[in-house]
Write an enzyme that holds these catalytic residues in place. Structure first.
Site, PDB file in Angstrom:
ATOM      1  CE  LYS A   1      -5.775   4.786   1.905  1.00  0.00           C
ATOM      2  NZ  LYS A   1      -4.712   5.950   2.172  1.00  0.00           N
TER       3      LYS A   1
ATOM      4  CB  CYS B   1      -0.970  -0.045   1.380  1.00  0.00           C
ATOM      5  SG  CYS B   1      -2.227  -1.339   1.052  1.00  0.00           S
TER       6      CYS B   1
ATOM      7  CG  HIS C   1      -6.815   1.485   1.235  1.00  0.00           C
ATOM      8  ND1 HIS C   1      -5.699   1.533   0.247  1.00  0.00           N
ATOM      9  CD2 HIS C   1      -6.135   0.931   2.161  1.00  0.00           C
ATOM     10  CE1 HIS C   1      -4.533   1.309   0.888  1.00  0.00           C
ATOM     11  NE2 HIS C   1      -4.791   0.816   1.913  1.00  0.00           N
TER      12      HIS C   1
ATOM     13  CD  GLU D   1      -2.738   7.893   9.377  1.00  0.00           C
ATOM     14  OE1 GLU D   1      -2.156   8.874   8.597  1.00  0.00           O
ATOM     15  OE2 GLU D   1      -3.529   7.280   8.805  1.00  0.00           O
TER      16      GLU D   1
END
Length: 422
Positions: free
Chosen positions: A341, A169, A346, A320
């Site tokens: 997203k 990803c 995604h 994150e």
């Protein structure tokens, strides 16, 4: 003196829009392009939601031979590359082909065609033995991911460095980061860079079902992707692509090119920890962010907007959030954050490039895309996530990040064009 790399052309194909303008209109409106999966019967799957692109290869100008030869992901990449080339105004036929390269990212490459071929040859899995004489003559192109950048290279007869990047990803950030490095080291003056993925296939859907990474909010597909929201329960699988024309700044300036943004910093790290797990402190993502800031020669307080990975899984959103606090300090609470997203889903390896496109357009237009479906933030996600409505703001420096299975963590800094660097 280090060569500077700028974006002079953009091509995008995503759910909810046909082209770059439609993509930007979708983002700034806060609309979602997630819906019930329609490419095949999803009734036996846990997650029945997807963000599908209404992509017609004939309408996109692909020839019957190209459509037959290329996997859907390759088709997306070639169409986006053609758009980016047109947008850049660069006349490739007058350019030294040895100074032009390609860097393409993808997580699952030709998964669509590989699965289709297996289903045909095995009678949908009923037969163990298959007739090899019925195999598609283009099977090698489906099996070898390198066929994808080769197809893009052929669009401009690029004879410089041509590379496939497959880091899950983070592929879409890493492919652009690699292209920047190629230009900076002097191996090319122009790079076609970006990523493409079309992973909405039964086997990919089943794979994410098995680890419960995708949402099962099947009764409300339009609001199923909810990054940073307390009620989020997984990501929405999507498809899409984005391609860029990247140039040496001086080359672009001499020809009077329109510059969307300069890519000033890029870094990647790995947690070497777990295939799907993330440490809660966000240390490896924070290190990638700090390294990208250092390469950009800017302070954390210079970041005007953060384009988050924001997948909508609880461990990622918390990871994150911690990484921003660790890398940006108190400024993490002042920098607006959002996840696109929430609107386009995604698309695995492609999403990093799609998010770079969103960052470049945000800088160009002075608008921060919102995080759709964010009504009640997770208490552990306590930053400014720009909920539901786009926000006008002058943007000089933007940070975008990516996180992928295997522990991959990547960060990139884009800056407003025209600023001098030391």
């Amino acid at each position: 003196m280090t060569r500077r790399v700028v974006i002079t052309g953009i091509g995008v194909r995503t759910p909810g829009g046909d082209g770059t303008k439609a993509f930007w209109k979708l983002l700034t409106s806060g609309r979602t392009a997630t819906r019930r999966l329609s490419f095949f019967d999803p009734s036996r799957y846990r997650s029945q939601v997807a963000a599908e692109a209404d992509f017609d290869p004939v309408h996109e100008g692909l020839s019957p031979l190209e459509i037959r030869r290329m996997d859907r992901a390759s088709q997306f990449a070639v169409v986006c590359a053609r758009d980016a080339i047109s947008d850049s105004g660069l006349q490739f036929e007058t350019f030294d082909p040895g100074r032009v390269g390609v860097s393409l990212g993808s997580a699952v490459a030709a998964a669509t065609s590989l699965e289709q071929e297996y289903l045909v040859l095995s009678d949908s899995g009923r037969n163990w033995l298959v007739d090899h004489a019925s195999l598609s003559p283009h099977m090698f192109d489906y099996l070898a991911p390198s066929a994808m950048p080769a197809e893009v290279a052929w669009t401009v007869a690029a004879e410089g460095p041509v590379t496939m990047v497959s880091n899950g990803c983070t592929s879409g950030i890493d492919s652009v980061g690699h292209a920047c490095q190629v230009i900076r080291e002097g191996s090319a003056d122009v790079m076609l860079a970006g990523a493409s993925d079309t992973p909405i296939t039964p086997i990919v859907v089943a794979s994410f079902d098995a680890i419960k990474a995708t949402t099962d909010r099947n009764d409300d597909p339009e609001h199923a992707s909810r990054p940073f929201d307390r009620t989020r329960n997984g990501f929405v699988l999507a498809e899409g692509a984005a391609m860029f024309v990247l140039e040496d700044h001086e080359h672009a300036r001499r020809r009077g090119a329109h510059i969307y943004a300069e890519i000033t910093g890029y870094a990647a790290r790995c947690n070497a920890y777990h295939m799907t797990g993330l440490k809660p402190d966000g240390r490896e993502m924070a290190e990638a962010i700090r390294a990208a800031l250092d390469e950009s020669r800017i302070d954390p307080t210079d970041i005007d907007y953060i384009n988050a990975h924001g997948s909508g899984t609880k461990q990622n959103d918390r990871h994150e959030t911690a990484a921003y606090k660790r890398s940006l300090g108190a400024h993490a609470y002042r920098a607006p954050v959002s996840s696109i997203k929430s609107m386009v889903g995604h698309s695995l390896g492609a999403i990093g490039s799609i998010e770079i496109a969103a960052c470049a357009l945000a800088i160009e237009n002075g608008v921060i895309p919102p995080t759709a479906n964010l009504h009640e933030a997770d208490p552990e996600c306590d930053l400014d996530y720009v909920p539901r409505t786009a926000r006008e703001k002058r943007l000089r420096s933007v940070l975008t990040v990516g996180s992928g299975f295997g522990g991959f963590q990547s960060a990139m800094v884009l800056r407003q064009a025209g600023g001098a660097r030391a």
